[in-house]
Design a protein around this motif. Structure first.
Motif, PDB file in Angstrom:
ATOM      1  N   GLY A  84     -35.193 -23.482   2.674  1.00  0.00           N
ATOM      2  CA  GLY A  84     -35.129 -23.654   1.230  1.00  0.00           C
ATOM      3  C   GLY A  84     -36.476 -23.771   0.565  1.00  0.00           C
ATOM      4  N   GLN A  85     -37.426 -24.448   1.203  1.00  0.00           N
ATOM      5  CA  GLN A  85     -38.745 -24.614   0.592  1.00  0.00           C
ATOM      6  C   GLN A  85     -39.423 -23.261   0.401  1.00  0.00           C
ATOM      7  N   TYR A  94     -36.899 -33.337  -7.167  1.00  0.00           N
ATOM      8  CA  TYR A  94     -37.405 -33.219  -5.795  1.00  0.00           C
ATOM      9  C   TYR A  94     -38.933 -33.032  -5.791  1.00  0.00           C
ATOM     10  N   GLN A 153     -30.786 -28.788  -9.621  1.00  0.00           N
ATOM     11  CA  GLN A 153     -29.903 -29.022  -8.472  1.00  0.00           C
ATOM     12  C   GLN A 153     -28.564 -29.512  -9.026  1.00  0.00           C
ATOM     13  N   ASP A 156     -30.976 -24.774  -6.987  1.00  0.00           N
ATOM     14  CA  ASP A 156     -31.286 -25.230  -5.633  1.00  0.00           C
ATOM     15  C   ASP A 156     -30.053 -25.947  -5.086  1.00  0.00           C
ATOM     16  N   PHE A 190     -29.021 -27.280  -2.319  1.00  0.00           N
ATOM     17  CA  PHE A 190     -29.630 -27.657  -1.035  1.00  0.00           C
ATOM     18  C   PHE A 190     -28.725 -28.455  -0.110  1.00  0.00           C
ATOM     19  N   CYS A 217     -30.285 -21.627  -1.249  1.00  0.00           N
ATOM     20  CA  CYS A 217     -29.604 -22.581  -0.379  1.00  0.00           C
ATOM     21  C   CYS A 217     -30.175 -22.469   1.033  1.00  0.00           C
ATOM     22  N   SER A 218     -29.844 -23.442   1.857  1.00  0.00           N
ATOM     23  CA  SER A 218     -30.419 -23.509   3.199  1.00  0.00           C
ATOM     24  C   SER A 218     -29.440 -24.182   4.143  1.00  0.00           C
ATOM     25  N   LYS A 234     -30.722 -28.658   6.206  1.00  0.00           N
ATOM     26  CA  LYS A 234     -30.275 -30.043   6.018  1.00  0.00           C
ATOM     27  C   LYS A 234     -29.048 -30.357   6.855  1.00  0.00           C
ATOM     28  N   GLY A 270     -32.516 -19.953   5.291  1.00  0.00           N
ATOM     29  CA  GLY A 270     -31.941 -20.129   3.971  1.00  0.00           C
ATOM     30  C   GLY A 270     -31.755 -18.781   3.314  1.00  0.00           C
TER      31      GLY A 270
END
Length: 478
Positions: free
Chosen positions: A181-182, A206, A250, A283, A285, A314-315, A318, A327
């Motif tokens: 995601g980053q 974030y 988000q 995001d 996430f 998205c990823s 997590k 992601g």
């Protein structure tokens, strides 16, 4: 965890014993160390590898391990010239690119032994699907062409899988696979706003996203959030006042507040952005870390957007492991080509074995079992933290307890020094994340973000709150 601890302990013991040996002298064989110290051959091998990496021993296949020659002292240089060079570069920039990564590093730094991690951002090892990931990686490695160069956009099957998760009219052709995601956020911000431009952000938000924006020379402009998400009236006002063409949000279990953008506000946000001629970076996430008492979740904003306003991020990281950095970016219209071009220039493509392993993982029966198990465990941990805070720290205000995500956002008593409290908490044996890095401008009050995902279980949560209460009393007393 026990094996990792044993390796560290053995490495320390061998390190302490090295003074007994002369340079080049052979250390006891692995068999001798196994018999003498009652550890496994794997532990011995890993401990020696650690000492070799530190330059303390040299291993020779078939001969054993030997004490290494001391390293030559590194020359002392003068790097003061860099202050002038870096300052000269930033003087010509509309917005300086100096980056404060402290808010990100808090969640990435390894805590000392015995410290309870209320600052972690990834699943505790006991919650990670380690066995399923290992099996997926093994199966992926046997796939035909697993080590070939992948398509730059990502494997078609993986792109289609992400598209199905987003829903609506999104197709695999509108998805790019990213390294987590980053990385996706970095690509999106670089694609959608030029250096010096304003970018609207939720407040609080974030810290990693704020760091990305500032490193790209963007100017974050905060828009307040309440328990129903970003306030549309203030979002519209911010677009008019700044001329911004980008809003990052988000909508689901927002970090750090846990807020969910309400059904009433969702179409308003899309309409406001569309009227401003702006993009919304969504995001998403933490959708896969919903708690088992949540009920149906709202769909991603991207699934309700036919006009290409939303760029979806998205990823899987997590919900799995910090090292499964997979992601996606999803977008429609000409912006997709710009996103693709920037991603290709920055990283070429995501390694194919990791993409193949991800397909094996999410296609296995272990995947839904893992998500169900994590969903139940996170609810238990959330409730344990909320109960412990109410019992031991009633002076902390937790106005909203979300049904997804992995942390609570707590307001501290007015006048509390966040940094002093965080330092006192660490001395008491608990690591916390101060609230200041979550704000793009001056915060309205002191806060802490308390994560319950990186701890061993509910007992550790209860003990962590007890230690935090001790630290807060000591800080207030000082």
């Amino acid at each position: 965890m026990q094996e990792r601890s044993s390796v560290g302990e053995l490495a320390k013991r061998l390190r302490d014993e090295l003074d007994r040996y002369s340079e080049g002298e052979k250390l006891p064989s692995s068999r001798v160390l196994v018999d003498r110290l009652r550890v496994s051959p794997v532990t011995v091998s890993r401990a020696l590898a650690q000492l070799a990496a530190e330059g303390l021993v040299v291993t020779r296949p078939g001969a054993g391990a030997f004490k290494a020659a001391p390293r030559a002292a590194a020359p002392v240089g003068d790097t003061s010239w860099q202050e002038v060079a870096l300052s000269a570069d930033s003087a010509a920039e509309p917005v300086p690119r100096a980056v404060d990564a402290s808010g990100v590093l808090v969640t990435l730094a390894a805590s000392p032994p015995g410290v309870i991690e209320f600052n972690g951002g990834y699943l505790h090892q006991g919650l990670q699907p380690v066995g399923a990931m290992a099996a997926a990686l093994a199966r992926a490695g046997r796939r035909p062409g697993a080590w070939d160069r992948p398509p730059v956009d990502g494997l078609a099957d993986l792109r289609a899988w992400f598209a199905r998760g987003i829903g609506g009219a999104v197709t695999g052709a509108e998805v790019l696979i990213t390294s987590g995601g980053q990385s996706a956020l970095t690509t999106a911000l670089r694609a959608l706003a030029p250096p010096g431009a304003p970018v609207l952000v939720e407040s609080p938000t974030y810290p990693g996203m704020l760091a990305i924006a500032r490193s790209a020379g963007l100017r974050p402009v905060p828009v307040p959030v309440d328990r129903d998400g970003v306030r549309p009236d203030l979002l519209a006002q911010a677009f008019r006042a700044t001329g911004a063409r980008l809003f990052v949000c988000q909508p689901l279990f927002q970090n750090p507040t846990g807020a969910v953008l309400s059904a009433e506000r969702r179409p308003q946000v899309l309409r406001i952005a569309r009227e401003a001629g702006a993009f919304v970076v969504e995001d998403d996430f933490v959708r896969r870390l919903v708690h088992d008492d949540a009920g149906p979740l709202p769909r991603p904003l991207a699934s309700e957007d036919p006009d290409g306003v939303v760029v979806h991020v998205c990823s899987l990281t997590k919900a799995t492991s910090p090292s499964l950095r997979i992601g996606c970016l999803a977008a429609r219209g000409p912006v997709l080509e710009r996103l693709r071009a920037i991603q290709v220039v920055e990283q070429f493509f995501v390694p194919r074995p990791l993409q193949e392993a991800t397909l094996e993982l999410v296609g296995s029966p272990a995947w839904p079992r893992h998500l169900r198990a994590v969903s139940g465990e996170l609810r238990l941990r959330r409730d344990a933290l909320a109960v412990a805070l109410a019992a031991r720290l009633p002076e902390l205000s937790v106005p909203y307890v979300p049904v997804g995500g992995y942390h609570l956002w707590a307001r501290l008593p007015d006048g509390t020094d966040e940094r002093a409290l965080a330092a006192a908490a660490l001395r008491a044996g608990v690591a916390v994340a101060p609230g200041r890095p979550y704000f793009a401008a001056e915060p309205p009050a002191p806060h802490l973000r308390l994560s319950f995902v990186a701890v061993a279980g509910t007992a550790e949560i209860t003990e962590g709150v007890r230690r935090l209460a001790t630290a807060l009393r000591a800080t207030a007393g000082g």
